[in-house]
Design an enzyme around this catalytic site. Structure first.
Site, mmCIF file in Angstrom:
data_model
loop_
_atom_site.group_PDB
_atom_site.id
_atom_site.type_symbol
_atom_site.label_atom_id
_atom_site.label_comp_id
_atom_site.label_asym_id
_atom_site.label_seq_id
_atom_site.Cartn_x
_atom_site.Cartn_y
_atom_site.Cartn_z
ATOM 1 N N GLU A 250 37.565 52.832 47.410
ATOM 2 C CA GLU A 250 38.067 52.246 48.655
ATOM 3 C C GLU A 250 38.757 50.952 48.250
ATOM 4 O OE1 GLU A 250 38.943 50.318 51.282
ATOM 5 O OE2 GLU A 250 36.903 49.876 51.970
ATOM 6 N N CYS A 284 40.234 44.906 54.356
ATOM 7 C CA CYS A 284 41.196 45.812 53.704
ATOM 8 C C CYS A 284 42.115 46.474 54.726
ATOM 9 C CB CYS A 284 40.467 46.841 52.862
ATOM 10 S SG CYS A 284 39.218 47.735 53.784
HETATM 11 P P1 NAD Z 1 38.465 41.133 42.063
HETATM 12 O O1 NAD Z 1 39.556 42.092 42.224
HETATM 13 O O2 NAD Z 1 38.140 40.715 40.676
HETATM 14 O O3 NAD Z 1 37.103 41.694 42.682
HETATM 15 C C1 NAD Z 1 37.026 42.538 43.792
HETATM 16 C C2 NAD Z 1 35.598 43.086 43.807
HETATM 17 O O4 NAD Z 1 35.379 43.891 42.651
HETATM 18 C C3 NAD Z 1 34.520 41.995 43.724
HETATM 19 O O5 NAD Z 1 33.448 42.368 44.559
HETATM 20 C C4 NAD Z 1 34.083 41.990 42.269
HETATM 21 O O6 NAD Z 1 32.724 41.626 42.105
HETATM 22 C C5 NAD Z 1 34.283 43.429 41.859
HETATM 23 N N1 NAD Z 1 34.629 43.591 40.463
HETATM 24 C C6 NAD Z 1 35.564 42.902 39.764
HETATM 25 N N2 NAD Z 1 35.640 43.342 38.494
HETATM 26 C C7 NAD Z 1 34.723 44.351 38.396
HETATM 27 C C8 NAD Z 1 34.329 45.203 37.334
HETATM 28 N N3 NAD Z 1 34.896 45.161 36.121
HETATM 29 N N4 NAD Z 1 33.339 46.091 37.577
HETATM 30 C C9 NAD Z 1 32.770 46.175 38.797
HETATM 31 N N5 NAD Z 1 33.110 45.411 39.838
HETATM 32 C C10 NAD Z 1 34.080 44.503 39.638
HETATM 33 O O7 NAD Z 1 38.781 39.805 42.796
HETATM 34 P P2 NAD Z 1 38.332 39.043 44.090
HETATM 35 O O8 NAD Z 1 38.894 37.686 43.921
HETATM 36 O O9 NAD Z 1 36.868 39.150 44.359
HETATM 37 O O10 NAD Z 1 39.137 39.783 45.235
HETATM 38 C C11 NAD Z 1 40.536 39.797 45.099
HETATM 39 C C12 NAD Z 1 41.146 40.956 45.729
HETATM 40 O O11 NAD Z 1 40.285 42.074 45.827
HETATM 41 C C13 NAD Z 1 41.550 40.682 47.147
HETATM 42 O O12 NAD Z 1 42.768 40.029 47.181
HETATM 43 C C14 NAD Z 1 41.622 42.053 47.726
HETATM 44 O O13 NAD Z 1 42.897 42.587 47.453
HETATM 45 C C15 NAD Z 1 40.618 42.837 46.965
HETATM 46 N N6 NAD Z 1 39.398 43.105 47.737
HETATM 47 C C16 NAD Z 1 39.402 44.218 48.476
HETATM 48 C C17 NAD Z 1 38.299 44.519 49.242
HETATM 49 C C18 NAD Z 1 38.276 45.760 50.076
HETATM 50 O O14 NAD Z 1 37.549 45.813 51.049
HETATM 51 N N7 NAD Z 1 39.021 46.795 49.719
HETATM 52 C C19 NAD Z 1 37.206 43.660 49.254
HETATM 53 C C20 NAD Z 1 37.241 42.513 48.462
HETATM 54 C C21 NAD Z 1 38.347 42.255 47.688
#
Ligand code: NAD
Length: 476
Positions: A250, A284
Site C-alpha cells: 500500500e 496516502c
Molecule cells: P520513508 O519512506 O523512509 O518511510 C516510510 C515508512 O516506511 C516508515 O514507516 C518507515 O519506518 C518505513 N520504512 C522505511 N524504510 C524501511 C525499510 N527498509 N524496511 C521497512 N520499513 C521501512 O520515509 P518517511 O519520511 O517516514 O515518509 C516519507 C514518505 O513516505 C512520505 O512522503 C509518503 O510519500 C510516504 N508515506 C506513505 C504512507 C502511506 O500511507 N502510503 C505513510 C507514511 C509515509
C-alpha cells in the site's frame, strides 16, 4: 508528559524493554521534546520473534473460526472502551487532532468486527466431478506475516494488518513506525486482552532496514504487508522476491481531483478543503492535484485559499484545533522544499507556504496555483497540507492529467453530469474512485492502488484473503 505510556517491544508475550539495546527517541511533534525512549530489536530479538511466530501459526491456523472471531469482536469492544486513552496517546506521538484519532479508534474497531465476520465466510468451493470423485478448492492461511506500518495512521495502519492476519489464521510480527509505537502497542494489547495467544501477534521495533532484511531473509515468513512510500515499497518487494514471499503493497498516491463547471462547487470546496487538512495532508489518499475546468478555476482556487487560510492549526489535544503539526521533523522541511521549487518554476502562492513558529513541526495549509508540470511537487507525493490548483480546458485534458503519473491510488471527480460520472469512473487509473465524495474507505471496501501505488488490498473480504492461499484437493 506523564500520561504517555512506557515503551517496550512485545515478543512471545514478554514486554521487552531497553536494557542494553539501542534506543530511539519518540518525539512530541508539538514541541520537538522527547516523550520516551523506544527499545530497538537486535538479531536475537528478531530470531526469538520468528520462532514464536512459527509456533503461533502452528496453533492459530487450526483454531476454530468462531474462536478467532470471538477474539476480534472482543478486541473491537475493548478498543471502543479505551478510545479516549488510545486517541490521546496517538495525538501525543503523531500530532493529529484528538477527534481524528478517535475516529481512527472507531475505524479499527469496525474493521476488527468486519474481519471477525469474515472468519466465518472463508469458503472454498466443490467442483463438479463424476460419482466417486471429489475435487475441492479451499482457502488456507498463508503463514507467518511480517508487517510494516507507517506513522500517519498510528492506530489504523497496525489495526488493518493485525486484523487481517488474525482473521485469516496467520501469525504476525508487526513492526510499526518507531515514531508512533505506543498506539500500535495499544491495539495489540486489546487483542491480547481479548484472548489472542501471545505468539500469534508480536510487536518489534528497530532500524527499519535491519528488521526488514532480517525478517524477509527468514524461511519462516510467508507474507509481507507494507504501507509506506513507493521507494521503500520497491526495495522491500525486491527483498521479498529472494524468498518468493507474497506481498501486499500500500504505497504512495498523488490524489487527482477533477472539478467540472457543472459541479456543486461549494460542496466540492468544503469537502476538498477538509480532506486536504485532515491529518495535515499526511494521508496516502489525500486530495492533491486539483484539476479544475477553466470556467470555475478562479472561483475554486480562491475558495480553496480562503478555506485553508482559515484553518485553526494548533496542538491536537486542544479541542478547537482543526489541523495539528506534521508528524516529524522531515515533513515541514520536505514541504518547504516543494514550495520553493514550485515558486522558482513560476507557480503562484495563493496562501501559506511557510512553517508556523520555530517550535515543533507546524506548517501553514498552502495553496499553489498555475503550477508547471515539471515542478517536483507535480510529480512526487507531497504528503502534507499542500493543494495544487491548475486550470484545464475540458474533460479529455482533465482525464489525461489525472492519469499522467505512475501513481494510481485514489482519484476523485466532482460533476453533476451522470453520463460523465460513468465515463470518468471507467477512465481514471486508480484503485479507488470517489465521485462527488471523498469518503472512499470503510471496513467492507477494498483499499488498494495500481501501478506505483502498489498491489493487493487491505480491508474488505479482499483484505483477509490477502493473508490466504488457495489449495485444490482432488480425490478419486
Ligand atoms: P520513508 O519512506 O523512509 O518511510 C516510510 C515508512 O516506511 C516508515 O514507516 C518507515 O519506518 C518505513 N520504512 C522505511 N524504510 C524501511 C525499510 N527498509 N524496511 C521497512 N520499513 C521501512 O520515509 P518517511 O519520511 O517516514 O515518509 C516519507 C514518505 O513516505 C512520505 O512522503 C509518503 O510519500 C510516504 N508515506 C506513505 C504512507 C502511506 O500511507 N502510503 C505513510 C507514511 C509515509
Amino acid at each position: 508528559m506523564t500520561d504517555y505510556p512506557t515503551l517496550h517491544m512485545m515478543i512471545e508475550g514478554e514486554r521487552v524493554t531497553a536494557g542494553s539495546r539501542r534506543t530511539f527517541d519518540v518525539v512530541n511533534p508539538v514541541s520537538g521534546d522527547t516523550l520516551a525512549e523506544l527499545p530497538l530489536a537486535d538479531g536475537a530479538d528478531l530470531d526469538r520473534a520468528l520462532d514464536a511466530a512459527q509456533r503461533g501459526f502452528g496453533r492459530w491456523r487450526y483454531t476454530p473460526a468462531a474462536e478467532r472471531a470471538r477474539v476480534l469482536h472482543g478486541a473491537a469492544a475493548l478498543i471502543r472502551e479505551r478510545a479516549e486513552a488510545l486517541a490521546r496517546t496517538a495525538t501525543m506521538e503523531q500530532g493529529k487532532p484528538l477527534a481524528e484519532a478517535k475516529l481512527e479508534c472507531m475505524a479499527v474497531a469496525a474493521w476488527f468486527d468486519f474481519a471477525a465476520g469474515e472468519c466465518q465466510r472463508l469458503y472454498g468451493r466443490e467442483l463438479v466431478r463424476p460419482v466417486g470423485q471429489r475435487s475441492v478448492v479451499r482457502w488456507e492461511p498463508v503463514g507467518p506475516v511480517a508487517a510494516f506500518a507507517p506513522w500517519n495512521f498510528p492506530l489504523a495502519n497496525p489495526g488493518r494488518k493485525l486484523g487481517a492476519a488474525v482473521a485469516a489464521g496467520c501469525s504476525i510480527i508487526l513492526k510499526s513506525a518507531e515514531e508512533t509505537p505506543a498506539s500500535a502497542l495499544g491495539v495489540l494489547q486489546a487483542l491480547y486482552d481479548a484472548g489472542l495467544p501471545s505468539d500469534v501477534a508480536q510487536a518489534v521495533f528497530g532500524v527499519p532496514d535491519e528488521v526488514s532484511r532480517h525478517l524477509l531473509s527468514s524461511s519462516v515468513i510467508r507474507k509481507l504487508s507494507f504501507t509506506g512510500s513507493t521507494m521503500v515499497g520497491k526495495h522491500l518487494a525486491k527483498l521479498a522476491a529472494d524468498n518468493m514471499i507474497r506481498t501486499t503493497m500500500e504505497l504512495g498516491g498523488h490524489g487527482p481531483v477533477l472539478v467540472f463547471g457543472d459541479a456543486d462547487i461549494d460542496k466540492a470546496l468544503a469537502t476538498a478543503a477538509s480532506g486536504k487538512t485532515r491529518n495535515a495532508g499526511q494521508v496516502c489518499v489525500s486530495p492533491t492535484r486539483f484539476i479544475v475546468e477553466e470556467n470555475v478555476f478562479e472561483r475554486f482556487r480562491d475558495g480553496m485559499a480562503e478555506r485553508l487560510a482559515a484553518t485553526r492549526v494548533g496542538n491536537g489535544l486542544d479541542k478547537d484545533t482543526q489541523m495539528g503539526p506534521m508528524a516529524n521533523a522531515r515533513r515541514p522541511d520536505a514541504i518547504g522544499k516543494f514550495v520553493a521549487d514550485a515558486k522558482d518554476r513560476g507557480a503562484r502562492l495563493a496562501t501559506g507556504g511557510e512553517r508556523i513558529g520555530n517550535q515543533g513541526f507546524f506548517f501553514k495549509p498552502t495553496v499553489l496555483s498555475e503550477v508547471p508540470l515539471d515542478a517536483e511537487v507535480m510529480n512526487e507525493e507531497p504528503f502534507g497540507p499542500l493543494a495544487l490548483v491548475n486550470p484545464y480546458a475540458g474533460e479529455d485534458a482533465m482525464i489525461a492529467e489525472a492519469n499522467r503519473l505512475n501513481y494510481g491510488l485514489a482519484a476523485f471527480a466532482w460533476t453533476s453530469d451522470v453520463q460523465r460520472q460513468r465515463r470518468i469512473a471507467d477512465q481514471l487509473e486508480a484503485g479507488m474512485v470517489g465521485i462527488n465524495t471523498h469518503a472512499i474507505a470503510g471496513p467492507d471496501a477494498p483499499f488498494q492502488g495500481v501501478q506505483w501505488s502498489g498491489h493487493g488490498s487491505e480491508d474488505g473480504p479482499e483484505g483477509v484473503k490477502a493473508c490466504m492461499v488457495v489449495k485444490a484437493v482432488h480425490e478419486a
